[in-house]
Design a protein around this motif. Structure first.
Motif, short mmCIF file in Angstrom:
data_model
loop_
_atom_site.label_atom_id
_atom_site.label_comp_id
_atom_site.label_asym_id
_atom_site.label_seq_id
_atom_site.Cartn_x
_atom_site.Cartn_y
_atom_site.Cartn_z
N LEU A 133 1.11 29.75 66.23
CA LEU A 133 1.85 28.61 66.74
C LEU A 133 2.46 28.90 68.11
N SER A 134 2.84 30.13 68.36
CA SER A 134 3.32 30.50 69.69
C SER A 134 2.19 30.37 70.70
N TRP A 135 0.98 30.76 70.31
CA TRP A 135 -0.18 30.62 71.18
C TRP A 135 -0.44 29.14 71.48
N VAL A 136 -0.41 28.28 70.45
CA VAL A 136 -0.60 26.84 70.66
C VAL A 136 0.43 26.32 71.66
N SER A 137 1.66 26.71 71.47
CA SER A 137 2.73 26.27 72.37
C SER A 137 2.47 26.73 73.80
N ALA A 138 2.09 27.97 73.97
CA ALA A 138 1.87 28.54 75.31
C ALA A 138 0.67 27.92 76.02
N GLU A 139 -0.33 27.46 75.26
CA GLU A 139 -1.58 26.97 75.86
C GLU A 139 -1.63 25.47 76.02
N THR A 140 -0.54 24.77 75.75
CA THR A 140 -0.52 23.32 75.91
C THR A 140 0.42 22.93 77.05
N ALA A 141 0.25 21.71 77.56
CA ALA A 141 0.99 21.22 78.72
C ALA A 141 2.49 21.23 78.50
N ASP A 142 3.20 21.40 79.60
CA ASP A 142 4.68 21.31 79.54
C ASP A 142 5.12 19.87 79.63
N ARG B 109 -9.05 21.13 78.37
CA ARG B 109 -8.92 21.30 79.82
C ARG B 109 -7.64 20.64 80.34
N GLU B 110 -7.28 19.48 79.77
CA GLU B 110 -6.06 18.77 80.15
C GLU B 110 -4.80 19.40 79.54
N ARG B 111 -5.00 20.41 78.71
CA ARG B 111 -3.91 21.15 78.05
C ARG B 111 -3.14 20.27 77.06
N LEU B 112 -3.83 19.25 76.52
CA LEU B 112 -3.22 18.41 75.50
C LEU B 112 -3.38 19.00 74.11
N ALA B 113 -4.23 20.00 74.00
CA ALA B 113 -4.39 20.78 72.77
C ALA B 113 -4.79 22.19 73.17
N ALA B 114 -4.40 23.15 72.35
CA ALA B 114 -4.73 24.55 72.64
C ALA B 114 -6.18 24.84 72.26
N CYS B 115 -6.67 24.15 71.25
CA CYS B 115 -8.06 24.33 70.84
C CYS B 115 -8.53 23.10 70.08
N ALA B 116 -9.83 23.02 69.91
CA ALA B 116 -10.44 21.93 69.15
C ALA B 116 -11.58 22.51 68.34
N GLN B 117 -11.71 22.02 67.13
CA GLN B 117 -12.83 22.42 66.28
C GLN B 117 -13.70 21.20 66.03
N ARG C 209 1.06 20.48 70.09
CA ARG C 209 2.49 20.32 69.82
C ARG C 209 2.77 18.85 69.53
N ALA C 210 3.69 18.58 68.62
CA ALA C 210 4.02 17.21 68.22
C ALA C 210 4.44 16.36 69.41
N GLU C 211 5.13 16.94 70.36
CA GLU C 211 5.61 16.17 71.50
C GLU C 211 4.48 15.67 72.40
N LEU C 212 3.28 16.20 72.24
CA LEU C 212 2.12 15.75 73.02
C LEU C 212 1.30 14.68 72.30
N ALA C 213 1.71 14.28 71.11
CA ALA C 213 0.92 13.37 70.28
C ALA C 213 0.59 12.06 70.98
#
Length: 107
Positions: free
Chosen positions: A98-107, A28-36, A63-67
């Motif tokens: 990976l494009s989807w992960v990028s698009a679904e995470t915070a800027d 929800r915070e867009r810190l990850a595109a998905c979680a398992q 994305r690594a920059e959100l770590a």
């Protein structure tokens, strides 16, 4: 964008509901595109002895920059005194995913 721009960040909980709640909050915070979230058995050293316990592992695709932001969020919302927070670099992955992960995470 290269594969090295992405991580899988892992944590564990002793309770499935808490694991699912954290997973939803992170997405929800867009810190990850998905979680398992899935059950595991952990064997670990704690308080001077070997212990075994059932846990729920959560893998976050991000994305690594959100770590750092993701790690801080997990630590703030986790019930463990010392939660596992480990990021593993993605060494290969489909461009579309990976494009989807990028698009679904915070800027």
């Amino acid at each position: 964008m290269t594969n090295r721009d992405f991580l899988v960040v892992t944590t564990t909980h002793d309770d499935e509901t808490r694991a699912r709640e954290l997973a939803a909050a992170v997405v929800r915070e867009r810190l990850a595109a998905c979680a398992q979230v899935y059950p595991i058995t952990s064997v670990y050293w704690w308080d001077g002895e070997v212990r075994t316990g059932s846990e729920w592992r959560t893998d976050f695709k991000t994305r690594a920059e959100l770590a750092d932001r993701l790690a801080a969020f997990i630590a703030e919302h986790h019930s463990y005194d010392t939660p596992e927070i480990i990021g593993v670099p993605v060494t290969t992955g489909s461009t579309a995913y990976l494009s989807w992960v990028s698009a679904e995470t915070a800027d």
